[in-house]
Design a protein around this motif. Structure first.
Motif, PDB file in Angstrom:
ATOM      1  N   ALA A  97       0.818  -1.174  -0.086  1.00 35.37           N
ATOM      2  CA  ALA A  97      -0.012  -0.035  -0.036  1.00 35.37           C
ATOM      3  C   ALA A  97       0.746   1.210   0.025  1.00 35.37           C
ATOM      4  CB  ALA A  97      -0.858   0.049   1.242  1.00 35.37           C
ATOM      5  N   GLN A  98       2.135   1.244   0.876  1.00 35.34           N
ATOM      6  CA  GLN A  98       2.947   2.378   0.760  1.00 35.34           C
ATOM      7  C   GLN A  98       3.418   2.680  -0.600  1.00 35.34           C
ATOM      8  OE1 GLN A  98       5.468   2.529   4.278  1.00 35.34           O
ATOM      9  NE2 GLN A  98       6.627   4.216   3.118  1.00 35.34           N
ATOM     10  N   GLN A 100       2.343   1.420  -3.526  1.00 38.50           N
ATOM     11  CA  GLN A 100       1.554   2.001  -4.437  1.00 38.50           C
ATOM     12  C   GLN A 100       0.957   3.432  -4.239  1.00 38.50           C
ATOM     13  OE1 GLN A 100      -0.008   0.048  -7.273  1.00 38.50           O
ATOM     14  NE2 GLN A 100      -0.617   2.482  -7.627  1.00 38.50           N
ATOM     15  N   SER A 101       1.028   3.994  -3.099  1.00 38.64           N
ATOM     16  CA  SER A 101       0.588   5.456  -2.885  1.00 38.64           C
ATOM     17  C   SER A 101       1.980   6.356  -3.560  1.00 38.64           C
ATOM     18  CB  SER A 101       0.919   5.696  -1.164  1.00 38.64           C
ATOM     19  OG  SER A 101       2.037   5.623  -0.640  1.00 38.64           O
ATOM     20  N   GLN A 102       3.193   5.850  -3.489  1.00 34.39           N
ATOM     21  CA  GLN A 102       4.153   6.496  -4.228  1.00 34.39           C
ATOM     22  C   GLN A 102       3.770   6.533  -5.784  1.00 34.39           C
ATOM     23  OE1 GLN A 102       7.119   8.472  -2.953  1.00 34.39           O
ATOM     24  NE2 GLN A 102       6.193   9.013  -4.708  1.00 34.39           N
ATOM     25  N   ASP A 104       0.911   6.363  -7.128  1.00 36.29           N
ATOM     26  CA  ASP A 104      -0.302   7.117  -7.271  1.00 36.29           C
ATOM     27  C   ASP A 104       0.186   8.808  -7.155  1.00 36.29           C
ATOM     28  OD1 ASP A 104      -1.658   5.129  -7.350  1.00 36.29           O
ATOM     29  OD2 ASP A 104      -2.629   5.281  -5.194  1.00 36.29           O
ATOM     30  N   VAL A 105       1.336   9.286  -6.493  1.00 33.16           N
ATOM     31  CA  VAL A 105       1.778  10.550  -6.040  1.00 33.16           C
ATOM     32  C   VAL A 105       2.515  10.852  -7.613  1.00 33.16           C
ATOM     33  CG1 VAL A 105       3.546  12.071  -5.097  1.00 33.16           C
ATOM     34  CG2 VAL A 105       1.967  10.555  -4.054  1.00 33.16           C
ATOM     35  N   GLY A 207       6.329   7.466  -0.594  1.00 31.65           N
ATOM     36  CA  GLY A 207       4.721   7.505  -0.710  1.00 31.65           C
ATOM     37  C   GLY A 207       4.555   8.386   0.592  1.00 31.65           C
ATOM     38  N   THR A 208       2.905   7.834   0.718  1.00 37.26           N
ATOM     39  CA  THR A 208       2.471   8.995   1.792  1.00 37.26           C
ATOM     40  C   THR A 208       1.660   8.243   3.003  1.00 37.26           C
ATOM     41  OG1 THR A 208       0.249   8.459   0.403  1.00 37.26           O
ATOM     42  CG2 THR A 208       1.812  10.364  -0.303  1.00 37.26           C
ATOM     43  N   THR A 209       2.061   6.954   3.161  1.00 39.29           N
ATOM     44  CA  THR A 209       1.241   6.402   4.291  1.00 39.29           C
ATOM     45  C   THR A 209       2.574   5.221   4.806  1.00 39.29           C
ATOM     46  OG1 THR A 209      -0.258   4.893   4.972  1.00 39.29           O
ATOM     47  CG2 THR A 209       0.546   4.430   2.842  1.00 39.29           C
TER      48      THR A 209
END
Length: 314
Positions: A97-98, A100-102, A104-105, A207-209
Motif C-alpha cells: 500500500a505504501q 502504491q501510494s508513491q 499514485d503521487v 509514498g504517503t503512508t
C-alpha cells in the motif's frame, strides 16, 4: 533567458547538496531539510568513467535540438516501475500500500492532477505544465539484509549486496531502503550505466503512508528524483545563480528549504521571484507542486526516436 548549452567543464564540477538555512513559515529544525545526492553521485561516476561526460554532452545537444525543432512526444509515455525493497527491520519492509501510494503521487504530479497544482501563483500560471507521463507498478522485489544504513555508492543495486535492476532499458527501477547521511534520495541521470540506472529513495520518504514522516510525507522526494532521472537539474543549477538549462524557470541563487512565504526574491541579476514551488527545488513536500513547460520539453526529448530513453516508448 538562461544559458541552455552545457559545456563539458560544467559537467565535471562537483556540486554537493548542502543544508543551508533560509527563513520558513514552518520547520526550523535543521535536521529536517531535504538532502539529494544526485549531483554528487554524478560527479563520482564521471571520475570513474571519463567517457560519461562525452555521452551526457551528446544527450544535452540532442535535447536542445529536439526542443528547438519541436520533436517531442505526442501522447503519453507509460513507464513500467519495479520497486526494490531492502530491509533490516520490519518497518523498513514497506507495505504494498505504501509503494502504491508513491506510484499514485507520481501519476498525479506528472499529470498536473495534484490538488495543490491550483496553488501555482499567477506569475507562473503561463508556464505550469502537465508533463503527461504515466507510471505503472510492474513488480515489487524484496530482500532482507543485515545492512543497517546504505550510502550513495550504489551497493543497493548490486546482486551481491542488494537487488540488481530489472530490465533497466525499459523499466524504471526504484530502490526503497534506509539511506544514511541525511540523504532522502538520489537518481542517475541519463547516460550512465544501465547496471546502476534508476532512483533510490529513503524508506521514510517513500509514498504517503506507512513509515513516512513529515515534512517529507507526500511522496515528493520521488517526484524530485524521477525528475533527475528524466534529465532535470536542480533549479538553482547547483551553483550560485547557476543554470538548469531550462529557459522558463527563474534564476535561483541557492536551494530553498522548508516552505517559504511567496514571493521570495532571488539575489541574482534582475532579482526575479524564485519558483520555490518547483519540484526541482529543495522545498518541503507540501511546498513543491509544479513543473514548467520547459522542463516538460526537456523530459519529453528523452523519449523521441534517438533520445537516451527512447527504449521506453511502446
Amino acid at each position: 533567458m538562461k544559458k541552455i548549452f552545457l559545456p563539458a567543464a560544467a559537467l565535471l564540477m562537483l556540486f554537493s547538496c548542502q543544508n543551508d538555512t533560509t527563513e520558513t513559515d514552518v520547520q526550523t529544525n535543521a535536521v529536517l531539510q531535504r538532502g539529494c545526492a544526485s549531483q554528487e553521485v554524478l560527479a563520482a561516476q564521471m571520475k570513474a568513467d571519463p567517457t560519461l561526460a562525452l555521452r551526457m554532452n551528446k544527450i544535452e545537444d540532442f535535447t536542445q535540438k529536439s526542443m528547438l525543432n519541436g520533436r517531442i512526444v505526442n501522447g503519453k509515455v507509460e513507464i513500467p516501475v519495479v520497486v526494490n525493497v531492502l530491509y533490516k527491520t520490519a518497518s523498513e519492509n514497506i507495505s504494498t500500500a505504501q509503494i502504491q501510494s508513491q506510484i499514485d503521487v507520481l501519476n498525479r504530479d506528472f499529470n498536473a492532477a495534484n490538488s495543490d497544482f491550483t496553488k501555482v501563483p499567477s506569475l507562473f500560471s503561463g508556464v505550469k505544465a502537465n508533463v503527461g507521463i504515466k507510471f505503472v507498478l510492474q513488480n515489487i522485489v524484496r530482500r532482507s539484509t543485515t545492512i543497517a544504513s546504505w550510502s550513495t555508492n550504489d551497493a543497493m543495486k548490486k546482486s551481491a549486496t542488494g537487488i540488481a535492476p530489472t530490465s533497466p532499458a525499459t523499466v524504471l527501477n526504484m530502490w526503497a531502503c534506509n539511506l544514511g547521511g541525511g540523504i532522502l534520495g538520489y537518481a542517475q541521470f541519463p547516460g550512465g550505466s544501465l547496471s546502476t540506472d534508476g532512483v533510490v529513495i529513503d524508506n521514510n520518504a517513500f509514498g504517503t503512508t506507512g513509515s513516512v514522516s513529515a515534512p517529507f510525507n507526500l511522496g515528493r522526494t520521488a517526484t524530485h528524483e524521477v525528475g533527475h532521472w528524466m534529465n532535470l537539474r536542480h533549479i538553482w543549477g547547483d551553483a550560485n545563480c547557476g543554470s538548469d538549462y531550462v529557459s522558463d524557470t527563474p534564476t535561483h541563487n541557492e536551494p530553498n528549504y522548508g516552505v517559504l512565504n511567496y514571493p521570495h526574491y532571488s539575489t541574482c541579476s534582475g532579482t526575479p521571484v524564485e519558483m520555490t514551488m518547483n519540484y526541482m527545488d529543495y522545498s518541503d513536500d507540501r511546498g513543491m507542486y509544479m513543473f514548467t513547460n520547459g522542463q516538460k520539453s526537456r523530459m519529453a526529448a528523452l523519449f523521441v526516436s534517438g533520445g537516451s530513453r527512447s527504449s521506453f516508448r511502446n
